[in-house]
Design a protein around this motif. Structure first.
Motif, PDB file in Angstrom:
ATOM      1  N   ALA A   1      70.534  45.844  56.185  1.00  0.00           N
ATOM      2  CA  ALA A   1      71.817  46.446  55.799  1.00  0.00           C
ATOM      3  C   ALA A   1      72.755  45.401  55.220  1.00  0.00           C
ATOM      4  O   ALA A   1      73.403  45.622  54.193  1.00  0.00           O
ATOM      5  N   HIS A   2      72.845  44.250  55.870  1.00  0.00           N
ATOM      6  CA  HIS A   2      73.724  43.191  55.363  1.00  0.00           C
ATOM      7  C   HIS A   2      73.228  42.666  54.021  1.00  0.00           C
ATOM      8  O   HIS A   2      74.025  42.414  53.108  1.00  0.00           O
TER       9      HIS A   2
ATOM     10  N   ASP B   1      76.367  49.820  54.764  1.00  0.00           N
ATOM     11  CA  ASP B   1      76.896  49.907  56.126  1.00  0.00           C
ATOM     12  C   ASP B   1      75.738  50.101  57.107  1.00  0.00           C
ATOM     13  O   ASP B   1      74.885  50.981  56.902  1.00  0.00           O
ATOM     14  N   PRO B   2      75.643  49.279  58.163  1.00  0.00           N
ATOM     15  CA  PRO B   2      74.493  49.366  59.078  1.00  0.00           C
ATOM     16  C   PRO B   2      74.298  50.751  59.691  1.00  0.00           C
ATOM     17  O   PRO B   2      73.152  51.181  59.880  1.00  0.00           O
ATOM     18  N   ALA B   3      75.382  51.431  60.020  1.00  0.00           N
ATOM     19  CA  ALA B   3      75.246  52.781  60.586  1.00  0.00           C
ATOM     20  C   ALA B   3      74.720  53.747  59.539  1.00  0.00           C
ATOM     21  O   ALA B   3      73.873  54.611  59.839  1.00  0.00           O
ATOM     22  N   GLU B   4      75.188  53.616  58.300  1.00  0.00           N
ATOM     23  CA  GLU B   4      74.734  54.533  57.251  1.00  0.00           C
ATOM     24  C   GLU B   4      73.287  54.285  56.889  1.00  0.00           C
ATOM     25  O   GLU B   4      72.550  55.225  56.564  1.00  0.00           O
ATOM     26  N   LEU B   5      72.835  53.022  56.932  1.00  0.00           N
ATOM     27  CA  LEU B   5      71.424  52.752  56.663  1.00  0.00           C
ATOM     28  C   LEU B   5      70.552  53.404  57.726  1.00  0.00           C
ATOM     29  O   LEU B   5      69.487  53.956  57.421  1.00  0.00           O
TER      30      LEU B   5
ATOM     31  N   ASP C   1      67.323  52.442  47.175  1.00  0.00           N
ATOM     32  CA  ASP C   1      68.364  53.235  47.836  1.00  0.00           C
ATOM     33  C   ASP C   1      68.463  52.957  49.337  1.00  0.00           C
ATOM     34  O   ASP C   1      69.283  53.570  50.022  1.00  0.00           O
ATOM     35  N   GLY C   2      67.612  52.083  49.829  1.00  0.00           N
ATOM     36  CA  GLY C   2      67.650  51.762  51.250  1.00  0.00           C
ATOM     37  C   GLY C   2      66.736  52.611  52.108  1.00  0.00           C
ATOM     38  O   GLY C   2      66.826  52.549  53.336  1.00  0.00           O
ATOM     39  N   LYS C   3      65.860  53.391  51.515  1.00  0.00           N
ATOM     40  CA  LYS C   3      64.883  54.144  52.311  1.00  0.00           C
ATOM     41  C   LYS C   3      63.769  53.200  52.752  1.00  0.00           C
ATOM     42  O   LYS C   3      63.244  52.408  51.969  1.00  0.00           O
ATOM     43  N   PHE C   4      63.381  53.328  54.023  1.00  0.00           N
ATOM     44  CA  PHE C   4      62.321  52.475  54.549  1.00  0.00           C
ATOM     45  C   PHE C   4      60.977  52.905  53.968  1.00  0.00           C
ATOM     46  O   PHE C   4      60.642  54.097  53.962  1.00  0.00           O
TER      47      PHE C   4
ATOM     48  N   LYS D   1      55.278  47.628  46.233  1.00  0.00           N
ATOM     49  CA  LYS D   1      56.173  48.371  45.339  1.00  0.00           C
ATOM     50  C   LYS D   1      57.623  48.385  45.828  1.00  0.00           C
ATOM     51  O   LYS D   1      58.462  49.089  45.269  1.00  0.00           O
ATOM     52  N   ALA D   2      57.947  47.587  46.861  1.00  0.00           N
ATOM     53  CA  ALA D   2      59.284  47.606  47.447  1.00  0.00           C
ATOM     54  C   ALA D   2      60.309  46.979  46.523  1.00  0.00           C
ATOM     55  O   ALA D   2      60.034  45.988  45.824  1.00  0.00           O
ATOM     56  N   ALA D   3      61.519  47.534  46.522  1.00  0.00           N
ATOM     57  CA  ALA D   3      62.631  46.946  45.776  1.00  0.00           C
ATOM     58  C   ALA D   3      63.276  45.813  46.563  1.00  0.00           C
ATOM     59  O   ALA D   3      63.881  44.904  45.985  1.00  0.00           O
ATOM     60  N   HIS D   4      63.153  45.866  47.893  1.00  0.00           N
ATOM     61  CA  HIS D   4      63.762  44.832  48.731  1.00  0.00           C
ATOM     62  C   HIS D   4      62.893  44.644  49.977  1.00  0.00           C
ATOM     63  O   HIS D   4      62.388  45.617  50.554  1.00  0.00           O
TER      64      HIS D   4
END
Length: 791
Positions: free
Chosen positions: A393-394, A399-403, A313-316, A185-188
């Motif tokens: 992140a890339h 931003d890698p820190a924000e992720l 949204d970048g949540k693992f 179900k992952a978006a990425h």
């Protein structure tokens, strides 16, 4: 004689007590020890990676000048000397135990890697032993070799005839079904193929052994450069030579570095111990640097496919990892645990990833055995996690820190999906402080300025966590450990009030003689020079487990504190008798016992004297003397963590990469000696950057010959390769389950630095389209990546 309250020793940057003797050349290492009737050993080693031994003719060698004995596997077999044991049992996914082929002390019938010992020559001098070894005629039938971990399982060559597909075990950890469902179900999904390069440990002092047999009481004394003498005694005595512990004394004197490579029981240790009885004389062997390259247990050597699933949204959501781990030709002492229990359990990192599944296939190859090396599994896990996070992140343009912030664990205690429970932590302040010290806000301007000079500049992060102080014994036992993981401390107070501390931890550069003395002197109100630390001798120290896994203060120091508790409790009873008060009314602070609310006092020295001169003493209630010991078995690991920021500049014409800034902010809990901690971090970062930039053990894939067998070919970092580090210890979150609140610091730098460097390097090269680069990122490899990326 008591320390003033204002001069607390715990937390002070006290200079190391032991450094005077080291800096003035007065250390005593194993090779410094020369015993009466000393003889010298030399090992004849296999020039082939894989061969049958048809015959060994030692006639000419035995007749050579000065030769005392020439011993081979035949004599060991005749004396029923067993092979070396592995200390950790791993089961495969199907429940079957790992394959444990014999690990002979001297090769018998077959050699399995270049450097495998074939014969032991003992002579009056080392040169005579070397010369005689050249006269031994070994008839080999050379066999094909398998070298690469990636090729081992499908190779037609078998390292051990009874180990199908060269596979020691296939082990799984985590919830596979939940992980697969999350990926669906992952978006990425971010996917990386990762090689964690094989490393060769390079301590200043090579391995050394000096073994002596005493016919009078049928006992052995073995001096050895080793990190855990009690474990060496247990393994050698009980499992190989069949000796009761009372007849085998192991002494590890000053040891010039180890980094894990001196934890293990090596064949040379057993061979010399056994041989000392055969010839009735002490036998000494010290490895030369070429032998160290060939035969010291190597580190790392993983091939991994790693995947990270994220929502939009970048949540693992989940992580999936498949690793092939190279064991080398034989199972070393803790080899089986490194790519399993010490690796997969750390794949959560600092992040709240709901589902993780790891599968590890351990394989045998015709190379030197692979075992724990500074960090032992934790660097490999951190590298997988932090390369995935940075790449994701890339790819998602976050931003890698924000992720990282988006996915940090925020609530503690936290049970990870891979079996650990982090008791405490606070990751955001470390990252924020690292960004501040690294001047991340000013990076775009520095990148633009570098571009004007024709250089590429990149910035990379690494947020690591590690598990230190291996524990507890019951859980470790359930996971396959074949030994306990406790530690021991004994406090012996002398009549004059000075103290000797016996610890099962072993110092080989960590500064135990200072930090342990700080803890004891601070507690008892003594001067530092009134506390002596004794370690490394099974004849003097109660059974302990040694030093590895950043456990010295967290486990060894805690055992000492428990013994101090007993000392204080008994001393209060003695003081109460002397002061004619109830022991419940006695307060103890800064070396003084005081009746609460009064000015009636006794010093620690007065109480100590009374314990040994009991003229006025409660003999009806207390035994004389003031001597206590304690064993400490932790209830959990400790979890140091930190945030590292690396800034790299690359010359695109040559591929040369330079670390221009490196910032490390670590949470080690409470700090006993900040100067020693800073030194440990510096050393760890140096080793980590060495792996990332330069170091790689390389075997010829066809012949199995070691191609990086000297410093001419194996590139250790020099001072000019490294920048000045900015190192800071965060306010920290003290460990909640040991009395000192400490976490461990010795491996952190080696864990956090490799991904920080590679992340910075890939960031620098990303404008050219480079998305990944393998370690070590040598100038040639970087140049090749640049050329491949150019149209």
């Amino acid at each position: 004689m008591n320390a003033p309250e204002s001069q607390r020793l715990v937390g002070a940057p006290v200079k190391r007590k032991e450094d005077y003797r080291f800096l003035t050349g007065n250390g005593q290492y194993t090779d410094d020890i020369v015993l009466p009737q000393q003889s010298y050993a030399y090992f004849l080693r296999s020039p082939h990676a894989h061969a049958r031994i048809r015959s060994i003719d030692k006639t000419e060698a035995l007749a050579a000048p000065g030769v005392i004995a020439v011993l081979t596997g035949d004599e060991l077999a005749a004396d029923k000397v067993g092979g070396l044991p592995c200390g950790w049992l791993i089961h495969s996914i199907d429940g079957s135990p790992m394959k444990e082929p014999p690990h002979p002390v001297i090769a018998h019938d077959k050699v399995r890697h270049v450097g495998d010992q074939v014969a032991l020559v003992i002579a009056e001098t080392l040169q005579q032993a070397r010369d005689a070894a050249e006269k031994i005629d070994v008839d080999y039938e050379e066999l094909p070799a398998v070298v690469s971990a990636a090729d081992a399982a499908k190779a037609s060559t078998l390292v051990h005839d009874d180990v199908p597909a060269n596979t020691c075990y296939t082990w799984g950890h985590g919830d596979k079904a939940a992980t697969d469902a999350a990926f669906a179900k992952a978006a990425h999904v971010t996917t990386l193929d990762i090689v964690n390069n094989r490393l060769i440990p390079n301590a200043i002092e090579p391995r050394a052994v000096n073994a002596s047999y005493t016919r009078q009481d049928d006992s052995y004394t073995v001096y050895v450069a080793n990190q855990n003498p009690h474990v060496e005694r247990l393994l050698m005595g009980a499992f190989v030579l069949g000796l009761p512990e009372s007849r085998l004394r192991i002494i590890a004197p000053d040891v010039g570095g180890g980094f894990g490579s001196k934890i293990f029981l090596y064949p040379e240790d057993v061979a010399l111990t056994w041989a000392s009885k055969k010839i009735g004389r002490p036998v000494k062997w010290t490895a030369d640097r070429s032998e160290s390259f060939l035969t010291d247990a190597h580190g790392r050597d993983h091939v991994t496919r790693a995947e990270l699933a994220l929502d939009a949204d970048g949540k693992f959501l989940a992580m999936r990892v498949h690793t092939t781990a190279n064991m080398g030709a034989y199972l070393s002492t803790f080899a089986s645990s490194v790519p399993t229990i010490l690796y997969a359990t750390l794949l959560a990192g600092q992040y709240a990833t709901p589902a993780i599944y790891a599968e590890v296939q351990a394989v045998f190859t015709n190379t030197a055995p692979v075992d724990a090396y500074r960090g032992a599994g934790r660097p490999e896990a951190t590298y997988v996690v932090e390369r995935l996070v940075e790449t994701a992140a890339h790819e998602m343009k976050i931003d890698p820190a924000e992720l990282r912030r988006k996915n940090f664990i925020r609530q503690f205690p936290y049970a990870t999906p891979v079996g650990l429970t982090y008791d405490t932590g606070d990751y955001e302040p470390c990252l924020a402080r690292a960004q501040e010290l690294a001047d991340v806000k000013g990076f775009p301007a520095r990148r633009d300025e570098a571009k004007q000079r024709g250089k590429l500049r990149g910035l990379g992060y690494s947020c690591y966590i590690e598990a230190c102080g291996l524990a507890p014994s019951n859980i470790a036992g359930a996971l396959g450990a074949r030994a306990g993981l406790f530690e021991v401390g004994e406090i012996r107070v002398h009549p004059t009030g000075t103290v000797t501390v016996f610890t099962g931890s072993h110092s080989h550069g960590q500064g135990h003689e200072t930090t342990f003395a700080q803890v004891v002197a601070d507690r008892l109100g003594l001067q530092l020079d009134q506390v002596e630390i004794v370690h490394g001798d099974t004849g003097r120290v109660p059974f302990g487990m040694g030093t590895y896994g950043s456990r010295s203060l967290a486990v060894g120091g805690s055992a000492i504190v428990k013994a101090l508790d007993k000392i204080e409790a008994k001393a209060k009873k003695i003081a109460a008798h002397l002061l004619e008060a109830a022991d419940t009314d006695i307060e103890f602070s800064n070396g003084v016992f005081r009746v609460a609310g009064t000015d009636r006092t006794k010093t620690f020295g007065e109480v100590a004297l009374s314990a040994y001169v009991p003229h006025n003493y409660p003999l009806d209630k207390l035994e004389p003397g003031l001597n206590e010991n304690a064993f400490y078995d932790p209830t959990n690991f400790t979890y140091p963590s930190g945030a590292y920021v690396c800034e790299v500049e690359v010359d695109p014409d040559t591929g040369e990469s330079q670390v221009v800034k490196f910032t490390a902010v670590d949470d080690f809990g409470n700090i006993i000696n900040p100067m020693i901690v800073e030194g440990q971090v510096h050393g760890g970062i140096g080793q980590g950057l060495g792996q990332a930039m330069l170091e790689q053990c390389v075997y010829d894939n066809d012949s199995g010959q070691l191609l990086t067998g000297s410093y001419m070919d194996y590139a250790m970092p020099r001072a000019g390769d490294l920048p000045d580090f900015t190192v800071e210890t965060a306010t920290g979150t003290p460990c909640t389950h040991n009395p000192l609140g400490v976490k461990g610091c010795g491996e952190a730098g080696a864990i956090g630095s490799p991904p920080a460097f590679i992340n910075a390097l890939v960031d620098a090269l990303s404008p050219l389209g480079v998305k990944d680069i393998q370690m070590p990122a040598t100038p040639h490899r970087v140049w090749q990546a640049i050329q491949a990326a150019r149209p």
